[in-house]
Scaffold this motif. Sequence first.
Motif, PDB file in Angstrom:
ATOM      1  N   ALA A  60       5.448  13.314   0.177  1.00  0.00           N
ATOM      2  CA  ALA A  60       4.854  14.638   0.405  1.00  0.00           C
ATOM      3  C   ALA A  60       3.676  14.608   1.379  1.00  0.00           C
ATOM      4  O   ALA A  60       3.110  15.654   1.690  1.00  0.00           O
ATOM      5  CB  ALA A  60       4.396  15.229  -0.928  1.00  0.00           C
ATOM      6  N   PHE A  61       3.316  13.422   1.859  1.00  0.00           N
ATOM      7  CA  PHE A  61       2.136  13.294   2.720  1.00  0.00           C
ATOM      8  C   PHE A  61       2.528  12.766   4.094  1.00  0.00           C
ATOM      9  O   PHE A  61       3.419  11.922   4.212  1.00  0.00           O
ATOM     10  CB  PHE A  61       1.106  12.368   2.053  1.00  0.00           C
ATOM     11  N   PRO A  62       1.832  13.225   5.136  1.00  0.00           N
ATOM     12  CA  PRO A  62       2.215  12.828   6.495  1.00  0.00           C
ATOM     13  C   PRO A  62       1.893  11.372   6.826  1.00  0.00           C
ATOM     14  O   PRO A  62       2.527  10.781   7.697  1.00  0.00           O
ATOM     15  CB  PRO A  62       1.419  13.785   7.387  1.00  0.00           C
ATOM     16  N   THR A  63       0.896  10.798   6.128  1.00  0.00           N
ATOM     17  CA  THR A  63       0.512   9.407   6.397  1.00  0.00           C
ATOM     18  C   THR A  63       0.189   8.703   5.079  1.00  0.00           C
ATOM     19  O   THR A  63      -0.078   9.347   4.059  1.00  0.00           O
ATOM     20  CB  THR A  63      -0.748   9.328   7.292  1.00  0.00           C
ATOM     21  N   ARG A  64       0.216   7.393   5.136  1.00  0.00           N
ATOM     22  CA  ARG A  64      -0.165   6.586   3.973  1.00  0.00           C
ATOM     23  C   ARG A  64      -1.611   6.863   3.597  1.00  0.00           C
ATOM     24  O   ARG A  64      -1.983   6.899   2.424  1.00  0.00           O
ATOM     25  CB  ARG A  64       0.045   5.097   4.293  1.00  0.00           C
ATOM     26  N   GLU A  65      -2.448   7.081   4.600  1.00  0.00           N
ATOM     27  CA  GLU A  65      -3.866   7.344   4.353  1.00  0.00           C
ATOM     28  C   GLU A  65      -4.060   8.672   3.624  1.00  0.00           C
ATOM     29  O   GLU A  65      -4.882   8.779   2.711  1.00  0.00           O
ATOM     30  CB  GLU A  65      -4.651   7.324   5.667  1.00  0.00           C
ATOM     31  N   ALA A  66      -3.306   9.703   4.023  1.00  0.00           N
ATOM     32  CA  ALA A  66      -3.403  11.006   3.354  1.00  0.00           C
ATOM     33  C   ALA A  66      -2.940  10.891   1.908  1.00  0.00           C
ATOM     34  O   ALA A  66      -3.552  11.459   0.992  1.00  0.00           O
ATOM     35  CB  ALA A  66      -2.584  12.051   4.103  1.00  0.00           C
ATOM     36  N   TRP A  67      -1.864  10.138   1.695  1.00  0.00           N
ATOM     37  CA  TRP A  67      -1.393   9.877   0.330  1.00  0.00           C
ATOM     38  C   TRP A  67      -2.485   9.157  -0.463  1.00  0.00           C
ATOM     39  O   TRP A  67      -2.790   9.519  -1.598  1.00  0.00           O
ATOM     40  CB  TRP A  67      -0.109   9.045   0.365  1.00  0.00           C
ATOM     41  N   GLY A  68      -3.109   8.174   0.143  1.00  0.00           N
ATOM     42  CA  GLY A  68      -4.170   7.423  -0.521  1.00  0.00           C
ATOM     43  C   GLY A  68      -5.363   8.289  -0.879  1.00  0.00           C
ATOM     44  O   GLY A  68      -5.971   8.117  -1.947  1.00  0.00           O
ATOM     45  N   ASP A  69      -5.706   9.230  -0.014  1.00  0.00           N
ATOM     46  CA  ASP A  69      -6.819  10.136  -0.312  1.00  0.00           C
ATOM     47  C   ASP A  69      -6.538  10.945  -1.568  1.00  0.00           C
ATOM     48  O   ASP A  69      -7.410  11.111  -2.426  1.00  0.00           O
ATOM     49  CB  ASP A  69      -7.077  11.085   0.866  1.00  0.00           C
ATOM     50  N   GLU A  70      -5.313  11.457  -1.703  1.00  0.00           N
ATOM     51  CA  GLU A  70      -4.964  12.239  -2.895  1.00  0.00           C
ATOM     52  C   GLU A  70      -4.881  11.344  -4.131  1.00  0.00           C
ATOM     53  O   GLU A  70      -5.300  11.741  -5.223  1.00  0.00           O
ATOM     54  CB  GLU A  70      -3.647  12.992  -2.690  1.00  0.00           C
ATOM     55  N   VAL A  96      -8.547   3.033  -0.035  1.00  0.00           N
ATOM     56  CA  VAL A  96      -8.427   3.070  -1.499  1.00  0.00           C
ATOM     57  C   VAL A  96      -8.852   1.729  -2.078  1.00  0.00           C
ATOM     58  O   VAL A  96      -9.608   1.665  -3.058  1.00  0.00           O
ATOM     59  CB  VAL A  96      -6.997   3.446  -1.933  1.00  0.00           C
ATOM     60  N   VAL A  97      -8.385   0.646  -1.470  1.00  0.00           N
ATOM     61  CA  VAL A  97      -8.775  -0.685  -1.944  1.00  0.00           C
ATOM     62  C   VAL A  97     -10.292  -0.843  -1.839  1.00  0.00           C
ATOM     63  O   VAL A  97     -10.950  -1.273  -2.796  1.00  0.00           O
ATOM     64  CB  VAL A  97      -8.046  -1.802  -1.156  1.00  0.00           C
ATOM     65  N   ALA A  98     -10.867  -0.460  -0.698  1.00  0.00           N
ATOM     66  CA  ALA A  98     -12.312  -0.608  -0.500  1.00  0.00           C
ATOM     67  C   ALA A  98     -13.099   0.219  -1.517  1.00  0.00           C
ATOM     68  O   ALA A  98     -14.147  -0.215  -2.002  1.00  0.00           O
ATOM     69  CB  ALA A  98     -12.690  -0.192   0.924  1.00  0.00           C
ATOM     70  N   ARG A  99     -12.591   1.388  -1.857  1.00  0.00           N
ATOM     71  CA  ARG A  99     -13.283   2.290  -2.779  1.00  0.00           C
ATOM     72  C   ARG A  99     -13.396   1.702  -4.189  1.00  0.00           C
ATOM     73  O   ARG A  99     -14.402   1.885  -4.862  1.00  0.00           O
ATOM     74  CB  ARG A  99     -12.540   3.619  -2.818  1.00  0.00           C
ATOM     75  N   TYR A 100     -12.353   1.019  -4.644  1.00  0.00           N
ATOM     76  CA  TYR A 100     -12.310   0.550  -6.035  1.00  0.00           C
ATOM     77  C   TYR A 100     -12.448  -0.967  -6.189  1.00  0.00           C
ATOM     78  O   TYR A 100     -12.600  -1.446  -7.311  1.00  0.00           O
ATOM     79  CB  TYR A 100     -11.020   1.010  -6.717  1.00  0.00           C
ATOM     80  N   ALA A 101     -12.359  -1.714  -5.114  1.00  0.00           N
ATOM     81  CA  ALA A 101     -12.412  -3.177  -5.198  1.00  0.00           C
ATOM     82  C   ALA A 101     -13.724  -3.628  -5.836  1.00  0.00           C
ATOM     83  O   ALA A 101     -14.769  -3.005  -5.597  1.00  0.00           O
ATOM     84  CB  ALA A 101     -12.265  -3.787  -3.804  1.00  0.00           C
ATOM     85  N   PRO A 102     -13.708  -4.668  -6.644  1.00  0.00           N
ATOM     86  CA  PRO A 102     -12.565  -5.512  -7.002  1.00  0.00           C
ATOM     87  C   PRO A 102     -11.877  -5.066  -8.292  1.00  0.00           C
ATOM     88  O   PRO A 102     -11.203  -5.864  -8.938  1.00  0.00           O
ATOM     89  CB  PRO A 102     -13.219  -6.875  -7.187  1.00  0.00           C
ATOM     90  N   HIS A 103     -11.981  -3.794  -8.644  1.00  0.00           N
ATOM     91  CA  HIS A 103     -11.492  -3.321  -9.943  1.00  0.00           C
ATOM     92  C   HIS A 103     -10.055  -2.815  -9.888  1.00  0.00           C
ATOM     93  O   HIS A 103      -9.712  -1.821 -10.526  1.00  0.00           O
ATOM     94  CB  HIS A 103     -12.448  -2.253 -10.493  1.00  0.00           C
ATOM     95  N   ILE A 104      -9.226  -3.517  -9.115  1.00  0.00           N
ATOM     96  CA  ILE A 104      -7.793  -3.231  -9.044  1.00  0.00           C
ATOM     97  C   ILE A 104      -7.069  -4.561  -9.248  1.00  0.00           C
ATOM     98  O   ILE A 104      -7.361  -5.539  -8.547  1.00  0.00           O
ATOM     99  CB  ILE A 104      -7.365  -2.651  -7.679  1.00  0.00           C
ATOM    100  N   ILE A 105      -6.137  -4.581 -10.207  1.00  0.00           N
ATOM    101  CA  ILE A 105      -5.341  -5.796 -10.402  1.00  0.00           C
ATOM    102  C   ILE A 105      -3.863  -5.450 -10.268  1.00  0.00           C
ATOM    103  O   ILE A 105      -3.463  -4.295 -10.391  1.00  0.00           O
ATOM    104  CB  ILE A 105      -5.634  -6.487 -11.756  1.00  0.00           C
TER     105      ILE A 105
END
Length: 193
Positions: A60-70, A96-105
Amino acid sequence: MLTLAVLISGTGSNLRALLEAAAHPDFPARVVAVGADREADGLAHAEEFGIPSFTVPYAAFPTREAWGDELAAQLDVWQPDLIVLSGLMRLLPAAVVARYAPHIINTHPAYLPEFPGAHGVRDALAASVSQTGASVIVVDDGVDSGPILAQERIPVLPGDTEATLHERIKPVERRLLIDVVQRIARGELELAP
């Protein structure tokens, strides 16, 4: 109590194991939300356990980045302590990785750094190795390249197919994931160096 958001793409077998573990009163973590990048069968597990869920359809999103923002906007609603990628078959955008790192496994059906990527089981069979494995890692901005939190070897048996080998890897992945989440929640395992 460690709060978790779990992201899936498929049947959610790891998610179900995590939900079952978290249902025990002495388990030190709780799943607060389940998200998917498509209409995934595994969302039924969230419904069964009374866990809120959301879908952010990649198409539903034009780019991976737009999908990541949502996706990030949806995750922010729940403010999880830890994000668990449990069969999410998408690379998270760098923001998205930068926003939550290192709290993603993430779980991976190979003994990393061997056989990274979406086809770890198939690649192990193609390489004719005698053993592969399962790993739980911290997500970084590479492909299955983050710090390894836990892993275990699994033999490749004569006559194994991608399906039979993957079925033997899955229970090990589930056990490792539950153990890692418990150790993080109890302060026994650090995500950041």
